[in-house]
Design a protein around this motif. Sequence first.
Motif, short mmCIF file in Angstrom:
data_model
loop_
_atom_site.label_atom_id
_atom_site.label_comp_id
_atom_site.label_asym_id
_atom_site.label_seq_id
_atom_site.Cartn_x
_atom_site.Cartn_y
_atom_site.Cartn_z
N ASN A 114 0.82 -1.21 0.00
CA ASN A 114 0.00 0.00 0.00
C ASN A 114 0.86 1.26 0.00
O ASN A 114 0.47 2.28 -0.59
N LEU A 115 2.01 1.19 0.66
CA LEU A 115 2.90 2.34 0.65
C LEU A 115 3.37 2.64 -0.77
O LEU A 115 3.40 3.80 -1.20
N THR A 116 3.72 1.59 -1.50
CA THR A 116 4.16 1.77 -2.88
C THR A 116 3.07 2.45 -3.71
O THR A 116 3.34 3.35 -4.51
N ARG A 117 1.83 2.04 -3.49
CA ARG A 117 0.72 2.64 -4.23
C ARG A 117 0.49 4.09 -3.84
O ARG A 117 0.13 4.92 -4.68
N VAL A 118 0.69 4.39 -2.55
CA VAL A 118 0.55 5.78 -2.10
C VAL A 118 1.63 6.65 -2.74
O VAL A 118 1.38 7.75 -3.22
N ILE A 119 2.86 6.13 -2.74
CA ILE A 119 3.98 6.87 -3.33
C ILE A 119 3.74 7.13 -4.82
O ILE A 119 4.04 8.20 -5.35
N GLN A 120 3.16 6.13 -5.48
CA GLN A 120 2.89 6.25 -6.92
C GLN A 120 1.62 7.03 -7.22
O GLN A 120 1.27 7.25 -8.38
N ASP A 124 -4.60 7.02 -1.51
CA ASP A 124 -4.32 8.06 -0.54
C ASP A 124 -3.79 7.42 0.75
O ASP A 124 -3.66 6.21 0.84
N GLY A 125 -3.51 8.26 1.73
CA GLY A 125 -2.90 7.75 2.96
C GLY A 125 -3.83 7.00 3.88
O GLY A 125 -3.38 6.39 4.85
N GLY A 234 0.44 11.86 7.32
CA GLY A 234 -0.15 13.19 7.47
C GLY A 234 0.48 14.22 6.56
O GLY A 234 -0.15 15.22 6.20
N ARG A 235 1.74 13.99 6.15
CA ARG A 235 2.42 14.97 5.30
C ARG A 235 2.11 14.77 3.82
O ARG A 235 2.48 15.58 3.00
N ARG A 236 1.47 13.63 3.51
CA ARG A 236 1.25 13.34 2.09
C ARG A 236 0.03 14.08 1.56
O ARG A 236 -0.92 14.30 2.25
#
Length: 236
Positions: A114-120, A124-125, A234-236
Amino acid sequence: MEKNNEIMNLIDSYENRISMVEGLITAVYHSAVIFKESLDKFSGERETLKNSLQETLAKSCSLRKKDFNFLIEKILADSEREKKEIEEEQKQVGEGLEEYLKEQKRLATSLRENLTRVIQGEKDGESLEQIINEIKATYQNKGEKIFGLLRSFQLHLETFQKGQKEINHKLQQLVDRGESLKIKDLRAIEAAKSRQERESERELRREEVKHLLSHFKQERLDRDVMEGSEKFIGRR
């Protein structure tokens, strides 16, 4: 990029914790082997000592074998019960750790995906936050319980082995007395065993306090990892 590296480091830290659980599982199974070996050793020594004591008391005090068996069984009555308790604890801890490890691996994989998908930008977070909350809940509901069981098992095992060694030592002292040995000397071991049990209980309490302090320290480290993840979200 810096933010991405930060959260990846946090996940790596979490996965290192999973590796620690794998190590604990190995340690539990290793302790089972050591426990059996030490128990076999103590049992073999004890049978030899019992035979020597029975022969000596039969000669010096005309003590019948069935009366000797009654006295010695009172001294050793708790050993078999404690042995069964430890074996059951060992089984529960091993199964609990394996279940916890499986759950943690699933959550770690899901978190990384899920982190990879958020980065891409594909998600969302919120999905990360849900997983982090699940990780927290899993640790609080299962992790704390299983680590508590593990520590309790370790303390119980150490105390049991120490007690078995002490009993054999006292029996050896009686054997060494030879013909001067009296029935009252055998009965005195039971009283000494009660004192030893009280001392063992005090030692267990001291160890539990040390464990609690260590546990609180680990909890702070875990919170740092989780809070770091939440700040990133929270920063994303």
